[in-house]
Scaffold this motif. Sequence first.
Motif, PDB file in Angstrom:
ATOM      1  N   VAL A  34       0.898  -1.267  -0.151  1.00 33.42           N
ATOM      2  CA  VAL A  34      -0.030   0.094   0.043  1.00 33.42           C
ATOM      3  C   VAL A  34       0.858   1.183   0.037  1.00 33.42           C
ATOM      4  CG1 VAL A  34      -1.807   1.390   1.159  1.00 33.42           C
ATOM      5  CG2 VAL A  34      -1.763  -1.196   1.282  1.00 33.42           C
ATOM      6  N   ALA A  35       0.758   2.117  -0.886  1.00 35.70           N
ATOM      7  CA  ALA A  35       1.452   3.188  -1.132  1.00 35.70           C
ATOM      8  C   ALA A  35       0.570   4.572  -1.234  1.00 35.70           C
ATOM      9  CB  ALA A  35       2.288   3.426  -2.229  1.00 35.70           C
ATOM     10  N   TRP A  36       0.743   5.585  -0.710  1.00 39.22           N
ATOM     11  CA  TRP A  36      -0.162   6.784  -0.593  1.00 39.22           C
ATOM     12  C   TRP A  36       0.630   7.887  -1.271  1.00 39.22           C
ATOM     13  CZ3 TRP A  36      -4.891   7.060   2.515  1.00 39.22           C
ATOM     14  CH2 TRP A  36      -5.243   8.048   2.302  1.00 39.22           C
ATOM     15  N   LEU A  37       0.112   8.620  -2.366  1.00 36.90           N
ATOM     16  CA  LEU A  37       0.777   9.683  -2.928  1.00 36.90           C
ATOM     17  C   LEU A  37       0.081  10.966  -2.446  1.00 36.90           C
ATOM     18  CD1 LEU A  37       1.619   8.635  -6.645  1.00 36.90           C
ATOM     19  CD2 LEU A  37       3.172   9.018  -4.650  1.00 36.90           C
ATOM     20  N   ASN A  38       0.804  11.982  -1.876  1.00 28.81           N
ATOM     21  CA  ASN A  38       0.152  13.095  -1.452  1.00 28.81           C
ATOM     22  C   ASN A  38       0.623  14.286  -2.159  1.00 28.81           C
ATOM     23  OD1 ASN A  38      -0.844  15.302   0.292  1.00 28.81           O
ATOM     24  ND2 ASN A  38      -0.702  13.915   1.911  1.00 28.81           N
ATOM     25  N   PRO A  39      -0.400  15.034  -2.575  1.00 25.73           N
ATOM     26  CA  PRO A  39      -0.080  16.245  -3.662  1.00 25.73           C
ATOM     27  C   PRO A  39       0.541  17.471  -2.718  1.00 25.73           C
ATOM     28  CG  PRO A  39      -2.492  16.025  -3.655  1.00 25.73           C
ATOM     29  CD  PRO A  39      -1.811  14.628  -2.870  1.00 25.73           C
ATOM     30  N   MET A  40       0.235  17.438  -1.429  1.00 31.79           N
ATOM     31  CA  MET A  40       1.052  18.441  -0.754  1.00 31.79           C
ATOM     32  C   MET A  40       2.393  18.047  -0.114  1.00 31.79           C
ATOM     33  SD  MET A  40      -1.811  20.306  -0.636  1.00 31.79           S
ATOM     34  CE  MET A  40      -1.311  21.567   0.259  1.00 31.79           C
ATOM     35  N   PRO A  41       3.177  18.985   0.319  1.00 32.41           N
ATOM     36  CA  PRO A  41       4.404  18.661   0.631  1.00 32.41           C
ATOM     37  C   PRO A  41       4.445  18.369   2.183  1.00 32.41           C
ATOM     38  CG  PRO A  41       4.154  21.325   0.422  1.00 32.41           C
ATOM     39  CD  PRO A  41       2.696  20.565  -0.210  1.00 32.41           C
ATOM     40  N   PRO A  42       5.419  17.420   2.311  1.00 25.77           N
ATOM     41  CA  PRO A  42       5.448  17.009   3.431  1.00 25.77           C
ATOM     42  C   PRO A  42       5.450  17.771   4.809  1.00 25.77           C
ATOM     43  CG  PRO A  42       6.954  15.816   2.362  1.00 25.77           C
ATOM     44  CD  PRO A  42       6.574  17.037   1.324  1.00 25.77           C
ATOM     45  N   ALA A  43       5.872  19.071   4.491  1.00 22.53           N
ATOM     46  CA  ALA A  43       5.772  19.952   5.646  1.00 22.53           C
ATOM     47  C   ALA A  43       4.454  20.296   5.863  1.00 22.53           C
ATOM     48  CB  ALA A  43       6.537  21.181   5.243  1.00 22.53           C
ATOM     49  N   ARG A  44       3.479  20.157   4.956  1.00 22.67           N
ATOM     50  CA  ARG A  44       1.990  20.537   5.270  1.00 22.67           C
ATOM     51  C   ARG A  44       1.482  19.142   5.872  1.00 22.67           C
ATOM     52  NH1 ARG A  44      -0.722  24.227   1.738  1.00 22.67           N
ATOM     53  NH2 ARG A  44      -2.337  23.543   2.939  1.00 22.67           N
ATOM     54  N   TRP A  45       2.099  18.082   6.069  1.00 23.92           N
ATOM     55  CA  TRP A  45       1.453  16.959   6.541  1.00 23.92           C
ATOM     56  C   TRP A  45       1.429  16.986   8.188  1.00 23.92           C
ATOM     57  CZ3 TRP A  45       4.236  12.510   3.837  1.00 23.92           C
ATOM     58  CH2 TRP A  45       4.334  12.709   2.338  1.00 23.92           C
ATOM     59  N   LEU A  46       2.306  17.950   8.863  1.00 24.56           N
ATOM     60  CA  LEU A  46       2.300  18.003  10.425  1.00 24.56           C
ATOM     61  C   LEU A  46       1.226  18.524  10.859  1.00 24.56           C
ATOM     62  CD1 LEU A  46       6.139  19.350  10.411  1.00 24.56           C
ATOM     63  CD2 LEU A  46       5.391  16.776  10.842  1.00 24.56           C
ATOM     64  N   ASP A  47       0.933  17.998  11.973  1.00 28.31           N
ATOM     65  CA  ASP A  47      -0.358  18.288  12.860  1.00 28.31           C
ATOM     66  C   ASP A  47      -1.685  18.255  11.892  1.00 28.31           C
ATOM     67  OD1 ASP A  47       1.102  18.704  15.251  1.00 28.31           O
ATOM     68  OD2 ASP A  47       1.774  20.823  14.511  1.00 28.31           O
ATOM     69  N   SER A  48      -1.789  17.428  10.945  1.00 27.27           N
ATOM     70  CA  SER A  48      -3.021  17.268   9.999  1.00 27.27           C
ATOM     71  C   SER A  48      -3.400  15.817  10.151  1.00 27.27           C
ATOM     72  CB  SER A  48      -2.698  17.750   8.928  1.00 27.27           C
ATOM     73  OG  SER A  48      -1.849  16.810   8.008  1.00 27.27           O
ATOM     74  N   SER A  49      -4.461  15.659   9.483  1.00 28.77           N
ATOM     75  CA  SER A  49      -4.907  14.046   9.289  1.00 28.77           C
ATOM     76  C   SER A  49      -3.996  13.498   8.723  1.00 28.77           C
ATOM     77  CB  SER A  49      -6.491  14.140   8.603  1.00 28.77           C
ATOM     78  OG  SER A  49      -7.254  14.710   9.537  1.00 28.77           O
ATOM     79  N   ALA A  50      -3.253  13.974   7.668  1.00 32.81           N
ATOM     80  CA  ALA A  50      -2.361  13.376   7.040  1.00 32.81           C
ATOM     81  C   ALA A  50      -1.095  12.700   7.853  1.00 32.81           C
ATOM     82  CB  ALA A  50      -1.405  14.412   5.938  1.00 32.81           C
ATOM     83  N   GLN A  51      -0.644  13.354   8.889  1.00 36.30           N
ATOM     84  CA  GLN A  51       0.177  12.736   9.771  1.00 36.30           C
ATOM     85  C   GLN A  51      -0.182  11.478  10.298  1.00 36.30           C
ATOM     86  OE1 GLN A  51       1.577  15.496  12.874  1.00 36.30           O
ATOM     87  NE2 GLN A  51       3.574  14.381  13.296  1.00 36.30           N
ATOM     88  N   PHE A  52      -1.470  11.370  10.693  1.00 36.05           N
ATOM     89  CA  PHE A  52      -1.952  10.329  11.358  1.00 36.05           C
ATOM     90  C   PHE A  52      -2.092   9.106  10.261  1.00 36.05           C
ATOM     91  CE2 PHE A  52      -6.048   7.958  11.760  1.00 36.05           C
ATOM     92  CZ  PHE A  52      -5.859   7.328  12.844  1.00 36.05           C
ATOM     93  N   ILE A  53      -2.417   9.605   9.164  1.00 39.42           N
ATOM     94  CA  ILE A  53      -2.873   8.529   8.193  1.00 39.42           C
ATOM     95  C   ILE A  53      -1.355   7.945   7.789  1.00 39.42           C
ATOM     96  CG2 ILE A  53      -3.473   8.057   5.577  1.00 39.42           C
ATOM     97  CD1 ILE A  53      -5.779  10.157   6.436  1.00 39.42           C
ATOM     98  N   GLU A  54      -0.450   8.803   7.516  1.00 38.02           N
ATOM     99  CA  GLU A  54       0.910   8.552   7.299  1.00 38.02           C
ATOM    100  C   GLU A  54       1.549   7.465   8.099  1.00 38.02           C
ATOM    101  OE1 GLU A  54       5.538  10.416   6.631  1.00 38.02           O
ATOM    102  OE2 GLU A  54       4.172  11.239   7.829  1.00 38.02           O
TER     103      GLU A  54
END
Length: 79
Positions: A34-54
């Motif tokens: 399972v791989a997830w491609l995120n169009p937002m830069p990694p710095a935007r993942w912090l303190d967001s749902s993306a960090q939890f999902i990552e």
Amino acid sequence: IVSDAGAARGFRRMDRNQPTARFIVNLKRHTSMVAWLNPMPPARWLDSSAQFIEQMVKHMYPMDPDGMSRAIDVLRGHF
């Protein structure tokens, strides 16, 4: 999977995280590739749902040439 995982909004939403977490758990019962491609830069993942999902997916990459190459490696079983 291609999604910003909530990074565009910049905050955590448990009402979105819980169904996504269930989906990931069910998916991983069938495959570890399972791989997830995120169009937002990694710095935007912090303190967001993306960090939890990552943390659940383990293989979340930015949607750039390197990230796409790494996601393909995961799908080939090279992780």
